[in-house]
Design an enzyme around this catalytic site. Structure first.
Site, PDB file in Angstrom:
ATOM      1  N   ASP A  82      -1.372  -6.632 -10.371  1.00 40.05           N
ATOM      2  CA  ASP A  82      -0.261  -5.954  -9.709  1.00 40.05           C
ATOM      3  C   ASP A  82      -0.002  -4.555 -10.151  1.00 40.05           C
ATOM      4  O   ASP A  82      -0.152  -4.244 -11.374  1.00 40.05           O
ATOM      5  CB  ASP A  82       0.998  -6.803 -10.213  1.00 40.05           C
ATOM      6  CG  ASP A  82       2.333  -6.524  -9.546  1.00 40.05           C
ATOM      7  OD1 ASP A  82       3.268  -6.630 -10.170  1.00 40.05           O
ATOM      8  OD2 ASP A  82       2.349  -5.990  -8.287  1.00 40.05           O
ATOM      9  N   ASP A 129      -1.992   0.987  -7.367  1.00 42.48           N
ATOM     10  CA  ASP A 129      -0.669   1.642  -6.866  1.00 42.48           C
ATOM     11  C   ASP A 129      -0.592   3.014  -7.223  1.00 42.48           C
ATOM     12  O   ASP A 129      -0.264   3.543  -8.009  1.00 42.48           O
ATOM     13  CB  ASP A 129       0.629   1.032  -7.431  1.00 42.48           C
ATOM     14  CG  ASP A 129       1.958   1.488  -7.026  1.00 42.48           C
ATOM     15  OD1 ASP A 129       2.833   0.891  -7.662  1.00 42.48           O
ATOM     16  OD2 ASP A 129       1.907   2.318  -6.322  1.00 42.48           O
ATOM     17  N   GLU A 148      -0.053   0.552  -1.835  1.00 39.10           N
ATOM     18  CA  GLU A 148       1.371   0.877  -1.249  1.00 39.10           C
ATOM     19  C   GLU A 148       1.658   2.390  -0.705  1.00 39.10           C
ATOM     20  O   GLU A 148       1.056   3.239  -1.107  1.00 39.10           O
ATOM     21  CB  GLU A 148       2.203   0.892  -2.698  1.00 39.10           C
ATOM     22  CG  GLU A 148       3.658   0.936  -2.348  1.00 39.10           C
ATOM     23  CD  GLU A 148       4.515   0.431  -3.708  1.00 39.10           C
ATOM     24  OE1 GLU A 148       3.920  -0.498  -4.409  1.00 39.10           O
ATOM     25  OE2 GLU A 148       5.573   1.133  -3.866  1.00 39.10           O
ATOM     26  N   GLY A 176      13.436  -5.292  -9.706  1.00 39.04           N
ATOM     27  CA  GLY A 176      14.567  -5.685 -10.806  1.00 39.04           C
ATOM     28  C   GLY A 176      15.737  -6.150 -10.023  1.00 39.04           C
ATOM     29  O   GLY A 176      15.675  -6.257  -9.042  1.00 39.04           O
ATOM     30  N   HIS A 190       7.228  -6.202  -2.338  1.00 36.42           N
ATOM     31  CA  HIS A 190       7.634  -6.111  -3.813  1.00 36.42           C
ATOM     32  C   HIS A 190       9.190  -6.382  -3.994  1.00 36.42           C
ATOM     33  O   HIS A 190       9.913  -6.197  -3.119  1.00 36.42           O
ATOM     34  CB  HIS A 190       7.132  -4.813  -4.526  1.00 36.42           C
ATOM     35  CG  HIS A 190       5.710  -4.703  -4.409  1.00 36.42           C
ATOM     36  ND1 HIS A 190       5.150  -4.491  -5.846  1.00 36.42           N
ATOM     37  CD2 HIS A 190       4.673  -4.867  -3.831  1.00 36.42           C
ATOM     38  CE1 HIS A 190       3.727  -4.669  -5.590  1.00 36.42           C
ATOM     39  NE2 HIS A 190       3.525  -4.879  -4.378  1.00 36.42           N
ATOM     40  N   GLY A 191       9.657  -6.768  -5.114  1.00 39.16           N
ATOM     41  CA  GLY A 191      10.816  -6.987  -5.383  1.00 39.16           C
ATOM     42  C   GLY A 191      11.776  -8.055  -4.828  1.00 39.16           C
ATOM     43  O   GLY A 191      12.632  -7.935  -4.327  1.00 39.16           O
ATOM     44  N   ASN A 204       6.211 -10.927  -3.933  1.00 31.84           N
ATOM     45  CA  ASN A 204       6.359 -10.680  -5.202  1.00 31.84           C
ATOM     46  C   ASN A 204       7.645 -10.973  -6.104  1.00 31.84           C
ATOM     47  O   ASN A 204       8.420 -10.536  -5.436  1.00 31.84           O
ATOM     48  CB  ASN A 204       5.921  -9.169  -5.653  1.00 31.84           C
ATOM     49  CG  ASN A 204       4.366  -8.861  -5.457  1.00 31.84           C
ATOM     50  OD1 ASN A 204       3.789  -9.416  -4.621  1.00 31.84           O
ATOM     51  ND2 ASN A 204       4.143  -7.497  -5.808  1.00 31.84           N
TER      52      ASN A 204
HETATM   53  O1  G3H Z   1       5.240  -6.432  -8.525  1.00 33.46           O
HETATM   54  C1  G3H Z   1       6.300  -7.202  -9.106  1.00 33.46           C
HETATM   55  C2  G3H Z   1       7.544  -7.404  -8.067  1.00 33.46           C
HETATM   56  O2  G3H Z   1       7.566  -6.352  -7.345  1.00 33.46           O
HETATM   57  C3  G3H Z   1       8.432  -7.950  -9.048  1.00 33.46           C
HETATM   58  O3  G3H Z   1       9.674  -7.592  -8.398  1.00 33.46           O
HETATM   59  O4  G3H Z   1      10.971  -8.346 -10.522  1.00 33.46           O
HETATM   60  O5  G3H Z   1      12.296  -7.456  -8.136  1.00 33.46           O
HETATM   61  O6  G3H Z   1      11.092  -9.640  -8.609  1.00 33.46           O
HETATM   62  P1  G3H Z   1      11.032  -8.301  -8.881  1.00 33.46           P
HETATM   63 ZN    ZN Z   2       6.302  -4.465  -7.790  1.00 42.36          ZN
END
Ligand code: G3H
Ligand code: ZN
Length: 278
Positions: free
Chosen positions: A82, A104, A134, A179, A205-206, A227
Site C-alpha cells: 500500500d 503512489d 493514484e 484517517g 482509500h480512507g 482500503n
Molecule cells: O491506504 C490505506 C487506507 O487509505 C487507510 O485509510 O485509515 O482512513 O481507513 P483509513
Molecule cells: Zn491510503
C-alpha cells in the site's frame, strides 16, 4: 491456501460481485487477525502494508507471516503493498513475494506520476503482479504521514493516465480522506464521471468513517477495492489501552496480543460482511 495473485483475486471478486476490503497491517497480530477475519466470513480481500510500515520489519518478514497466516485459509487473499513510495520499495516487495502493489506517485506532477507508475508497471507485469496507481490527492493522516493537498481526480486525465501507465487499478480522490480526524464527503456524481472514462477498477482509500451504504453504492460505479486502516489500528491500540486503564501493572503481552488479534479480526469480519451485504 497460498497468497493469491492480485489479478486472480480481482477476477474472483468481479465474478462473484464482491467488494474487496484491503486491510492495513503493521505487525504479526494484525496480519493473523485479518486472515482470521476474512476466513470467518468466507469472503476475499487483501492484507496490505504501506511502505511506511515496512520499517518495523521487512517485506520478507511480512511475506513469511502472511504465508503462515494463510496456510489454512479457505478464501482467496492477496498481499498488497500500500502507498508504495518508490520503485525500490515496489521491486523489493515483488521480489519478496507480494502479489499486488501500489506505486503512489500522486504527489508528483502529472508527467512524473506517469513516468514513475509506468516504471513500476513494467517491472511488476514481468512477474504477473497488478499495479494500483493514484491520480488526485487525498487529505488526511495516514498514521504519522499528514497530507494537506486535496485535489479531486480530474476525469479529463484518467483515460490518458491509464493508457500511458498500463496500471491495473486506479485510486481516486472523490472526497475521501485518510484517517479519522476529518469527515469524508464522497462525491458520487464525480465517481460516476470517473467510472465512465476509466477502463480499470477503482480503489477507495480512507474507508474508515465512510458510511457503509455509500461504500456499497460505489460498487455501482467501478469501485472494487476499499482500503481500511484506522478502524483496525484503533481496535488493536484500544485493546492495550483499555487493559492499562484497568490495571496499570498489566504485563501479560501474550494475553493482550491474543485479545488484540480477536478484536482486530472482529472489526475486519464486520466491515467485510457489511460492505458485501447484497
Ligand atoms: O491506504 C490505506 C487506507 O487509505 C487507510 O485509510 O485509515 O482512513 O481507513 P483509513
Ligand atoms: Zn491510503
Amino acid at each position: 491456501m497460498k497468497i493469491v495473485n492480485g489479478f486472480d483475486l480481482m477476477d474472483y471478486a468481479v465474478k462473484h460481485n464482491y467488494l474487496l476490503p484491503s486491510f492495513n497491517t503493521t505487525n504479526l497480530e494484525m496480519t493473523y487477525a485479518i486472515a482470521k477475519g476474512l476466513n470467518a466470513v468466507n469472503l476475499p480481500g487483501y492484507i496490505q502494508i504501506s511502505s511506511n510500515n515496512l520499517r518495523l520489519s521487512s517485506p520478507e518478514a511480512i511475506v513469511a507471516l502472511t504465508k503462515d497466516a494463510l496456510k489454512d485459509s479457505d478464501v482467496p487473499i492477496s498481499l498488497h503493498l500500500d502507498h508504495g513510495k518508490s520503485y525500490e520499495d515496489v521491486k523489493r516487495c515483488v521480489d519478496a513475494g507480494f502479489t499486488s502493489v501500489m506505486i503512489d506517485a500522486s504527489h508528483l506532477p502529472y508527467e512524473e506520476n506517469i513516468a514513475a507508475t509506468k516504471k513500476a508497471v513494467d517491472y511488476c507485469h514481468f512477474y504477473g503482479v497488478p499495479v494500483e496507481a493514484e491520480l488526485g490527492a487525498l487529505k488526511g493522516k495516514e498514521e504519522d504521514i499528514v497530507n494537506e493537498a486535496d485535489c479531486k481526480t480530474d476525469p479529463k486525465l484518467v483515460a490518458d493516465f491509464i493508457e500511458r501507465t498500463g496500471c491495473d487499478l486506479l485510486a481516486v480522490s472523490i472526497g475521501n480522506v485518510h484517517g479519522l480526524d476529518m469527515e469524508p464527503k464522497i462525491d458520487i456524481p464525480l465517481l460516476k464521471e470517473l467510472s465512465a472514462v476509466c477502463k480499470v477498477p477503482l480503489v477507495m482509500h480512507g474507508g474508515s468513517g465512510v458510511p457503509f451504504e455509500i461504500i456499497r453504492e460505489t460498487k455501482n460505479y467501478g469501485m472494487l477495492k476499499i482500503n481500511y486502516g484506522s478502524d483496525l489500528r484503533k481496535a488493536f491500540i484500544t485493546t492495550f489501552g483499555k487493559a492499562y486503564v484497568q490495571n496499570n501493572n498489566a504485563a501479560s503481552v501474550i494475553e493482550l496480543s491474543l485479545e488484540s488479534v480477536e478484536n482486530v479480526s472482529q472489526t475486519a469480519q464486520s466491515i467485510t460482511k457489511i460492505i458485501n451485504q447484497q
